[in-house]
Motif scaffolding. Structure first.
Motif, PDB file in Angstrom:
ATOM      1  N   GLN A 158       0.823  -1.206   0.000  1.00  0.00           N
ATOM      2  CA  GLN A 158       0.000   0.000   0.000  1.00  0.00           C
ATOM      3  C   GLN A 158       0.863   1.265   0.000  1.00  0.00           C
ATOM      4  O   GLN A 158       0.654   2.172  -0.810  1.00  0.00           O
ATOM      5  N   GLN A 159       1.836   1.328   0.899  1.00  0.00           N
ATOM      6  CA  GLN A 159       2.688   2.510   1.014  1.00  0.00           C
ATOM      7  C   GLN A 159       3.564   2.698  -0.219  1.00  0.00           C
ATOM      8  O   GLN A 159       3.715   3.803  -0.729  1.00  0.00           O
ATOM      9  N   THR A 160       4.123   1.597  -0.713  1.00  0.00           N
ATOM     10  CA  THR A 160       4.987   1.680  -1.891  1.00  0.00           C
ATOM     11  C   THR A 160       4.202   2.099  -3.118  1.00  0.00           C
ATOM     12  O   THR A 160       4.686   2.882  -3.949  1.00  0.00           O
ATOM     13  N   MET A 161       2.980   1.591  -3.261  1.00  0.00           N
ATOM     14  CA  MET A 161       2.155   1.961  -4.412  1.00  0.00           C
ATOM     15  C   MET A 161       1.819   3.448  -4.369  1.00  0.00           C
ATOM     16  O   MET A 161       1.802   4.123  -5.415  1.00  0.00           O
ATOM     17  N   LEU A 162       1.568   3.984  -3.182  1.00  0.00           N
ATOM     18  CA  LEU A 162       1.311   5.423  -3.040  1.00  0.00           C
ATOM     19  C   LEU A 162       2.543   6.227  -3.439  1.00  0.00           C
ATOM     20  O   LEU A 162       2.441   7.242  -4.141  1.00  0.00           O
ATOM     21  N   GLU A 163       3.705   5.770  -2.999  1.00  0.00           N
ATOM     22  CA  GLU A 163       4.949   6.464  -3.366  1.00  0.00           C
ATOM     23  C   GLU A 163       5.150   6.443  -4.874  1.00  0.00           C
ATOM     24  O   GLU A 163       5.546   7.448  -5.474  1.00  0.00           O
ATOM     25  N   ALA A 400       4.819  -4.350  -5.158  1.00  0.00           N
ATOM     26  CA  ALA A 400       4.229  -3.070  -5.550  1.00  0.00           C
ATOM     27  C   ALA A 400       5.077  -2.389  -6.618  1.00  0.00           C
ATOM     28  O   ALA A 400       4.549  -1.828  -7.585  1.00  0.00           O
ATOM     29  N   ASN A 401       6.394  -2.417  -6.459  1.00  0.00           N
ATOM     30  CA  ASN A 401       7.269  -1.847  -7.485  1.00  0.00           C
ATOM     31  C   ASN A 401       7.040  -2.520  -8.830  1.00  0.00           C
ATOM     32  O   ASN A 401       6.972  -1.865  -9.877  1.00  0.00           O
ATOM     33  N   ALA A 402       6.941  -3.857  -8.809  1.00  0.00           N
ATOM     34  CA  ALA A 402       6.745  -4.611 -10.046  1.00  0.00           C
ATOM     35  C   ALA A 402       5.411  -4.268 -10.697  1.00  0.00           C
ATOM     36  O   ALA A 402       5.324  -4.077 -11.923  1.00  0.00           O
ATOM     37  N   HIS A 403       4.354  -4.197  -9.902  1.00  0.00           N
ATOM     38  CA  HIS A 403       3.022  -3.881 -10.436  1.00  0.00           C
ATOM     39  C   HIS A 403       2.944  -2.440 -10.932  1.00  0.00           C
ATOM     40  O   HIS A 403       2.307  -2.171 -11.964  1.00  0.00           O
ATOM     41  N   ALA A 404       3.561  -1.522 -10.212  1.00  0.00           N
ATOM     42  CA  ALA A 404       3.540  -0.121 -10.636  1.00  0.00           C
ATOM     43  C   ALA A 404       4.250   0.035 -11.978  1.00  0.00           C
ATOM     44  O   ALA A 404       3.785   0.759 -12.867  1.00  0.00           O
ATOM     45  N   LYS A 405       5.367  -0.653 -12.144  1.00  0.00           N
ATOM     46  CA  LYS A 405       6.140  -0.573 -13.387  1.00  0.00           C
ATOM     47  C   LYS A 405       5.387  -1.236 -14.540  1.00  0.00           C
ATOM     48  O   LYS A 405       5.309  -0.685 -15.645  1.00  0.00           O
ATOM     49  N   SER A 406       4.844  -2.425 -14.309  1.00  0.00           N
ATOM     50  CA  SER A 406       4.216  -3.169 -15.398  1.00  0.00           C
ATOM     51  C   SER A 406       2.889  -2.563 -15.836  1.00  0.00           C
ATOM     52  O   SER A 406       2.526  -2.638 -17.012  1.00  0.00           O
TER      53      SER A 406
END
Length: 468
Positions: A158-163, A400-406
């Motif tokens: 949650q926090q990483t996706m917000l960032e 989250a990093n992977a999902h945000a990028k993809s």
């Protein structure tokens, strides 16, 4: 122009279709797991299917790891917010780990993409949190740890996706978790594990691997050493391929490998093709890997440069993704090896130098990567409760990093999740319920093996058959 505020609102509006509380549902679990397990074994080397089942019999945790198809079936038609993007597809906690970038930096991320395919991001997160609950039971950490680690995984995600939502597109594209980051952030009880992982990764080179799995034959040639049931030559006296296996009818693997390598080279960028051209293949053997992949075609090639220094490449069969079997999505990619490679490149900030794909004998699809080069996995059996919970947070952050990028849709996902614990609470309920379902499925799997519906054998059974 759509603003960041607008995208957050679009994510919140998706709750009207699928509330965060809806994710507590376990899906379609009113089924017999045995036919699905059998279905996931179709097309594998028949004798090695018994080894696959033997590894799955070890515990409910190895059973969970060994059959991503079962959970994909259960998640079919489950609620999701409606966002479809590339996902891992088999996102359990042991499919994260350390690996080297082409620049020899050590990163932590998702590191298994055999099942990658367009699908709901929620499927990855559900498989991840459920794997932590199953592992908590396996490690006997207790209910308090079970709840803490589930919430830590989701909060980190949650926090990483917000960032990611609030930073630039390029920043998200380059975002990574280095082991230096983990070293700086680790508490004292976890620091030793991080340091040990770094030391282990630095030792896992091709040169270090060479004497462990190779030897000189009677003619002085460098060859891979048979080590049943893990490694064996296709046409050797210790082969585990079935007598009617189509590969046993291939008289010369070199001819087929040369054709494969030409196609594979074309999938690499120019500088890497040049690097690969400086190596020559010396030997090729079958390698049994993992739990879920046992029985699929996997080969390891030993190559050397002009000075005799080694490079080990792994050719791993790429089958249809389990996600594709239960989630309808459009995909332009027809080659399963290409699907794995492009999914990996899209979800990782950096990928293996030699990552590519090709087509093997009889039309089977493969992808290629280095074998073991600086790759490390978490030794969760050595983690205390605090370290295990912290590891959950790192996995949540990496996913989250992977999902945000993809996806390129971090703001939509973040808006949907919001800032409360609503999703964490729902996924904790889901994970607890699915862990119980996994235990019931494991019991039915055990019964099927006892009654002969399925046949399981251990590594020791296989090795004993070929011991002089």
């Amino acid at each position: 122009m759509t603003t960041l505020k607008d995208r957050f609102k679009q994510g919140r509006d998706a709750r009207k279709k699928c509330s965060r509380g809806d994710h507590a549902s376990t899906g379609k679990v009113n089924r017999d797991p045995v036919p699905l397990i059998k279905a996931s074994s179709e097309g594998r080397v028949k004798s090695l299917v018994e080894l696959r089942y033997g590894r799955m019999l070890v515990s409910p945790f190895t059973f969970y790891r060994g059959n991503a198809l079962l959970q994909a079936h259960d998640l079919a038609n489950s609620p999701n917010m409606g966002l479809v993007s590339p996902i891992c597809g088999d996102c359990h906690l042991m499919n994260f780990g350390g690996f080297a970038t082409p620049e020899r930096n050590l990163l932590f991320s998702v590191n298994d993409f055999d099942e990658t395919y367009p699908g709901p991001w929620e499927w990855d997160l559900k498989r991840l949190v459920a794997s932590f609950v199953v592992a908590t039971h396996d490690l006997r950490h207790g209910n308090s740890v079970e709840e803490a680690v589930c919430h830590e995984v989701v909060r980190a995600y949650q926090q990483t996706m917000l960032e990611c939502a609030e930073q630039s597109t390029l920043h998200t594209w380059y975002e990574s978790i280095t082991y230096d980051d983990l070293r700086e952030q680790a508490r004292k009880n976890a620091l030793e594990h991080v340091e040990r992982a770094i030391e282990k990764a630095e030792r896992r080179t091709h040169a270090e691997l060479l004497p462990k799995i190779s030897e000189r034959d009677a003619q002085g040639r460098l060859v891979i050493r048979d080590d049943l049931p893990e490694i064996f030559h296709l046409h050797g006296s210790t082969t585990l391929l079935d007598a009617d296996d189509d590969w046993l009818r291939l008289p010369d693997w070199q001819t087929h490998l040369d054709k494969f390598m030409r196609e594979y080279r074309s999938t690499l960028q120019a500088d890497r093709r040049e690097l690969l051209s400086r190596f020559r293949v010396q030997d090729l053997a079958f390698k049994v890997v993992g739990v879920g992949s046992v029985g699929t075609r996997c080969l390891v090639a030993l190559l050397t440069d002009e000075q005799g220094f080694p490079l080990f490449l792994q050719y791993k069969e790429a089958r249809r993704s389990v996600v594709a079997s239960y989630f309808k999505a459009k995909s332009r990619i027809k080659h399963e090896g290409q699907r794995v490679v492009e999914g990996q490149r899209l979800m990782q900030s950096a990928s293996d130098l030699f990552l590519g794909w090709g087509t093997g004998p009889n039309g089977r699809h493969f992808y290629v990567r280095q074998l073991r080069d600086m790759k490390v996995s978490a030794e969760i059996e050595t983690f205390d409760a605090d370290t295990f919970t912290a590891y959950g947070g790192v996995c949540g952050r990496a996913l989250a990093n992977a999902h945000a990028k993809s996806s390129g849709c971090a703001a939509l996902i973040s808006g949907y999740i919001g800032k409360s614990d609503a999703l964490a609470e729902a996924l904790y309920k889901y994970a607890k319920a699915y862990a119980r379902q996994n235990e019931r499925d494991f019991e039915r799997f055990q019964q099927a093996c006892r009654k002969g519906r399925l046949h399981a054998r251990s590594e020791a059974d296989f090795a004993a058959d070929y011991t002089p």
